[in-house]
Every structure is written in C-alpha cells, then in structure tokens.
Motif scaffolding. Sequence first.
Motif, short mmCIF file in Angstrom:
data_model
loop_
_atom_site.label_atom_id
_atom_site.label_comp_id
_atom_site.label_asym_id
_atom_site.label_seq_id
_atom_site.Cartn_x
_atom_site.Cartn_y
_atom_site.Cartn_z
N VAL A 55 7.25 1.51 3.07
CA VAL A 55 7.52 0.33 2.24
C VAL A 55 8.58 -0.54 2.88
CG1 VAL A 55 8.44 -0.48 0.03
CG2 VAL A 55 6.84 1.44 0.07
N VAL A 56 9.69 0.08 3.25
CA VAL A 56 10.82 -0.66 3.82
C VAL A 56 10.43 -1.33 5.14
CG1 VAL A 56 13.16 -0.43 4.75
CG2 VAL A 56 12.54 0.76 2.64
N ILE A 57 9.78 -0.58 6.02
CA ILE A 57 9.37 -1.14 7.31
C ILE A 57 8.35 -2.27 7.11
CG2 ILE A 57 8.12 -0.66 9.45
CD1 ILE A 57 9.47 2.13 9.40
N GLY A 58 7.39 -2.05 6.22
CA GLY A 58 6.37 -3.07 5.96
C GLY A 58 6.97 -4.37 5.48
N TYR A 59 7.92 -4.27 4.53
CA TYR A 59 8.51 -5.50 3.99
C TYR A 59 9.52 -6.14 4.94
CZ TYR A 59 6.01 -5.35 -0.36
OH TYR A 59 5.01 -5.39 -1.30
N ILE A 60 10.21 -5.35 5.74
CA ILE A 60 11.09 -5.94 6.77
C ILE A 60 10.25 -6.77 7.74
CG2 ILE A 60 12.49 -5.42 8.80
CD1 ILE A 60 13.76 -3.14 7.16
N LEU A 61 9.16 -6.18 8.22
CA LEU A 61 8.28 -6.91 9.14
C LEU A 61 7.67 -8.13 8.45
CD1 LEU A 61 6.47 -3.94 10.92
CD2 LEU A 61 8.19 -5.49 11.90
N CYS A 62 7.27 -7.95 7.21
CA CYS A 62 6.68 -9.04 6.44
C CYS A 62 7.60 -10.24 6.37
CB CYS A 62 6.36 -8.53 5.04
SG CYS A 62 5.99 -9.82 3.86
N PHE A 63 8.83 -10.02 5.94
CA PHE A 63 9.74 -11.15 5.76
C PHE A 63 10.25 -11.70 7.09
CE2 PHE A 63 10.06 -9.27 1.45
CZ PHE A 63 9.50 -10.34 0.79
N SER A 65 0.83 -1.20 0.00
CA SER A 65 0.00 0.00 0.00
C SER A 65 0.87 1.26 0.00
CB SER A 65 -0.93 0.01 1.21
OG SER A 65 -1.82 -1.09 1.16
N PHE A 66 1.90 1.27 0.82
CA PHE A 66 2.82 2.42 0.83
C PHE A 66 3.56 2.55 -0.51
CE2 PHE A 66 2.72 2.19 5.58
CZ PHE A 66 2.30 3.49 5.80
N LEU A 67 3.82 1.42 -1.16
CA LEU A 67 4.51 1.44 -2.45
C LEU A 67 3.71 2.24 -3.47
CD1 LEU A 67 7.08 0.29 -3.76
CD2 LEU A 67 5.74 -1.71 -4.41
N LYS A 68 2.41 2.13 -3.42
CA LYS A 68 1.54 2.90 -4.32
C LYS A 68 1.77 4.39 -4.16
CE LYS A 68 -2.29 3.82 -6.74
NZ LYS A 68 -2.38 3.68 -8.17
N TYR A 69 1.98 4.82 -2.90
CA TYR A 69 2.11 6.24 -2.61
C TYR A 69 3.54 6.76 -2.61
CZ TYR A 69 -2.76 5.84 -1.37
OH TYR A 69 -4.11 5.61 -1.43
N SER A 70 4.51 5.88 -2.77
CA SER A 70 5.92 6.31 -2.71
C SER A 70 6.37 7.03 -3.98
CB SER A 70 6.84 5.11 -2.46
OG SER A 70 6.92 4.30 -3.61
N SER A 73 10.21 8.36 -4.50
CA SER A 73 10.58 9.78 -4.50
C SER A 73 9.96 10.52 -3.31
CB SER A 73 10.16 10.45 -5.81
OG SER A 73 8.76 10.45 -5.95
N LYS A 74 9.01 9.90 -2.62
CA LYS A 74 8.41 10.49 -1.42
C LYS A 74 8.94 9.73 -0.21
CE LYS A 74 4.27 12.11 -3.73
NZ LYS A 74 2.81 12.06 -3.76
N VAL A 75 9.51 10.47 0.73
CA VAL A 75 10.27 9.87 1.82
C VAL A 75 9.39 9.03 2.76
CG1 VAL A 75 11.72 10.34 3.85
CG2 VAL A 75 12.05 11.64 1.74
N LEU A 76 8.31 9.59 3.29
CA LEU A 76 7.53 8.87 4.30
C LEU A 76 6.90 7.59 3.75
CD1 LEU A 76 5.94 11.76 6.40
CD2 LEU A 76 7.88 10.28 6.97
N PRO A 77 6.25 7.62 2.58
CA PRO A 77 5.75 6.35 2.06
C PRO A 77 6.87 5.35 1.75
CG PRO A 77 4.66 8.18 0.96
CD PRO A 77 5.77 8.75 1.78
N SER A 78 8.02 5.84 1.33
CA SER A 78 9.15 4.94 1.06
C SER A 78 9.64 4.26 2.33
CB SER A 78 10.30 5.72 0.41
OG SER A 78 9.89 6.25 -0.84
#
Length: 107
Positions: free
Chosen positions: A35-43, A18-23, A27-32
């Motif tokens: 993305v990183v936090i979401g996928y770190i937690l995911c994996f 979801s954050f990837l859609k808004y990143s 180029s947008k820092v907070l959504p990016s």
Amino acid sequence: MGYLYLGLAVGGEIAGTSFLKYSNGFSKVLPSIGVVIGYILCFYFLSLAFRSIDLSIAYAMWSGVGTVAITLISVFALHESINLPSIIGITLILLGSVILNLFGSAH
C-alpha cells in the motif's frame, strides 16, 4: 511524457488500492508495505504529470481511470458483485474523464 507519468500514477494507485484490500486494516505487513509503496509511486508520478497536464484534467483522468480499473479488478478478480446503477455511475465517471480530456481548459 505527462501522460506516461499519469499512467504510472494510475498504476501505483491501482496497486496501492489492491494491496489495501489485503492489508486487513494494516495488520498484515507485506500488503501494508505494498500500500505504502504503491501510493508513494502514485503521488510521485502524479506530481510529475502535473508539470505538463492541467491539474483538472490530470486529476479527473487519474481518479476516473483508477475507479474504473479497481471496479473491474473487484468484479473479475475478486468476484465481488456489481449492479446496474453502479455500472451506470462508473460509466458516467469514465465519460466525464474523457470529456474533460477532450474539451478541458487545455484545448
């Protein structure tokens, strides 16, 4: 406990995607960062789920439920369109995940 971890992994995937859609191409820092936090937690949680759930079943459930959830979010929250073939395909993905979970190698 494995299915709890799997659920948390799906949640991380949904958040990251979801954050990837808004990143906007990262180029947008907070959504990016989201993305990183979401996928770190995911994996991380997916790796914990693999301790007690077979890889084939956990991965099928993770990807299937994540696909369905992201599709629902895109249609209802983001007002993106969906057609009948897409609905049929997503239904088949979900059914495949359920069948693997019910009758997979662990059973």
